[in-house]
Design an enzyme around this catalytic site. Sequence first.
Site, PDB file in Angstrom:
ATOM      1  N   ASN A  46    -144.586  40.063   2.358  1.00 22.61           N
ATOM      2  CA  ASN A  46    -145.702  41.012   2.341  1.00 22.61           C
ATOM      3  C   ASN A  46    -146.723  40.640   3.407  1.00 22.61           C
ATOM      4  O   ASN A  46    -147.011  39.464   3.652  1.00 22.61           O
ATOM      5  CB  ASN A  46    -146.333  41.160   0.951  1.00 22.61           C
ATOM      6  CG  ASN A  46    -146.728  39.854   0.280  1.00 22.61           C
ATOM      7  OD1 ASN A  46    -146.154  38.798   0.564  1.00 22.61           O
ATOM      8  ND2 ASN A  46    -147.685  39.927  -0.610  1.00 22.61           N
ATOM      9  N   GLU A  48    -150.514  41.729   4.510  1.00 24.39           N
ATOM     10  CA  GLU A  48    -151.702  42.479   4.099  1.00 24.39           C
ATOM     11  C   GLU A  48    -152.612  42.768   5.284  1.00 24.39           C
ATOM     12  O   GLU A  48    -152.393  42.274   6.394  1.00 24.39           O
ATOM     13  CB  GLU A  48    -152.436  41.687   3.005  1.00 24.39           C
ATOM     14  CG  GLU A  48    -151.543  41.530   1.780  1.00 24.39           C
ATOM     15  CD  GLU A  48    -152.199  40.788   0.625  1.00 24.39           C
ATOM     16  OE1 GLU A  48    -153.261  40.152   0.835  1.00 24.39           O
ATOM     17  OE2 GLU A  48    -151.627  40.853  -0.485  1.00 24.39           O
ATOM     18  N   GLU A  59    -140.425  43.941   0.244  1.00 20.11           N
ATOM     19  CA  GLU A  59    -139.187  44.723   0.197  1.00 20.11           C
ATOM     20  C   GLU A  59    -139.142  45.719   1.358  1.00 20.11           C
ATOM     21  O   GLU A  59    -138.113  45.902   2.007  1.00 20.11           O
ATOM     22  CB  GLU A  59    -139.084  45.500  -1.123  1.00 20.11           C
ATOM     23  CG  GLU A  59    -139.039  44.623  -2.363  1.00 20.11           C
ATOM     24  CD  GLU A  59    -140.415  44.335  -2.942  1.00 20.11           C
ATOM     25  OE1 GLU A  59    -141.379  44.183  -2.164  1.00 20.11           O
ATOM     26  OE2 GLU A  59    -140.509  44.251  -4.177  1.00 20.11           O
ATOM     27  N   CYS A  90    -142.671  47.521  -6.619  1.00 20.94           N
ATOM     28  CA  CYS A  90    -143.640  48.571  -6.953  1.00 20.94           C
ATOM     29  C   CYS A  90    -142.976  49.945  -6.810  1.00 20.94           C
ATOM     30  O   CYS A  90    -141.869  50.081  -6.279  1.00 20.94           O
ATOM     31  CB  CYS A  90    -144.871  48.471  -6.050  1.00 20.94           C
ATOM     32  SG  CYS A  90    -144.609  49.095  -4.375  1.00 20.94           S
ATOM     33  N   CYS A  93    -141.918  50.928  -3.239  1.00 19.83           N
ATOM     34  CA  CYS A  93    -140.738  50.173  -2.779  1.00 19.83           C
ATOM     35  C   CYS A  93    -139.466  50.667  -3.461  1.00 19.83           C
ATOM     36  O   CYS A  93    -138.394  50.665  -2.847  1.00 19.83           O
ATOM     37  CB  CYS A  93    -140.925  48.681  -3.024  1.00 19.83           C
ATOM     38  SG  CYS A  93    -142.029  47.926  -1.815  1.00 19.83           S
TER      39      CYS A  93
HETATM   40  N1  THU Z   1    -146.129  43.149  -3.361  1.00 25.94           N
HETATM   41  C1  THU Z   1    -144.917  43.029  -2.760  1.00 25.94           C
HETATM   42  O1  THU Z   1    -144.818  42.578  -1.612  1.00 25.94           O
HETATM   43  N2  THU Z   1    -143.815  43.413  -3.445  1.00 25.94           N
HETATM   44  C2  THU Z   1    -143.825  43.818  -4.742  1.00 25.94           C
HETATM   45  O2  THU Z   1    -142.768  44.092  -5.301  1.00 25.94           O
HETATM   46  C3  THU Z   1    -145.089  43.958  -5.462  1.00 25.94           C
HETATM   47  C4  THU Z   1    -146.326  43.695  -4.688  1.00 25.94           C
HETATM   48  C5  THU Z   1    -147.324  42.668  -2.639  1.00 25.94           C
HETATM   49  C6  THU Z   1    -148.303  43.706  -2.210  1.00 25.94           C
HETATM   50  C7  THU Z   1    -149.564  42.875  -2.046  1.00 25.94           C
HETATM   51  O3  THU Z   1    -149.554  42.242  -0.771  1.00 25.94           O
HETATM   52  C8  THU Z   1    -149.408  41.807  -3.106  1.00 25.94           C
HETATM   53  O4  THU Z   1    -148.043  41.784  -3.462  1.00 25.94           O
HETATM   54  C9  THU Z   1    -150.260  42.035  -4.334  1.00 25.94           C
HETATM   55  O5  THU Z   1    -150.056  43.312  -4.837  1.00 25.94           O
END
Ligand code: THU
Length: 134
Positions: A46, A48, A59, A90, A93
Amino acid sequence: MKKDVVPEDLLEAARTAWANAYVPYSKFRVGAALRSVSGAIFSGANVENNSYGLSRCAEQSAVQTMVSQGETEFVEILVYAEQEGSTSPCGACRQILHEFSPKARLYTVNHLGRTESCLVEDLLPGAFFHHPIG
Ligand code: THU
């Protein structure tokens, strides 16, 4: 989700990506790794952004990398994160994974070795699909 045997090479790739996550805001790292139909492994973390809505999930990052390298289908994907329960993709995704490989197997693994598994299509019953006209 049922429990399953973890593909160790995907776990290693997902953990490496996890360590590279850029998460100054949530402090919650996620790593993902998938095996494409050719057998190649693609991973993502991830990433941000200070404009929070621009943040991208692990993902999505892994799928983008696969497609950028010329492949459009994967057979399994593993998501790694460090919290007590499992980290399930989520909603956004789920739609992205479903676009490419609804029949793929998904593993969620945490640092305690907790593992769960299901098919991508099980995560998104009634997935959106648009049939273009003409
Ligand atoms: N996040 C993911 O990378 N994948 C998931 O399946 C759920 C959430 C990330 C998004 C954000 O950077 C952090 O987790 C908190 O939500």
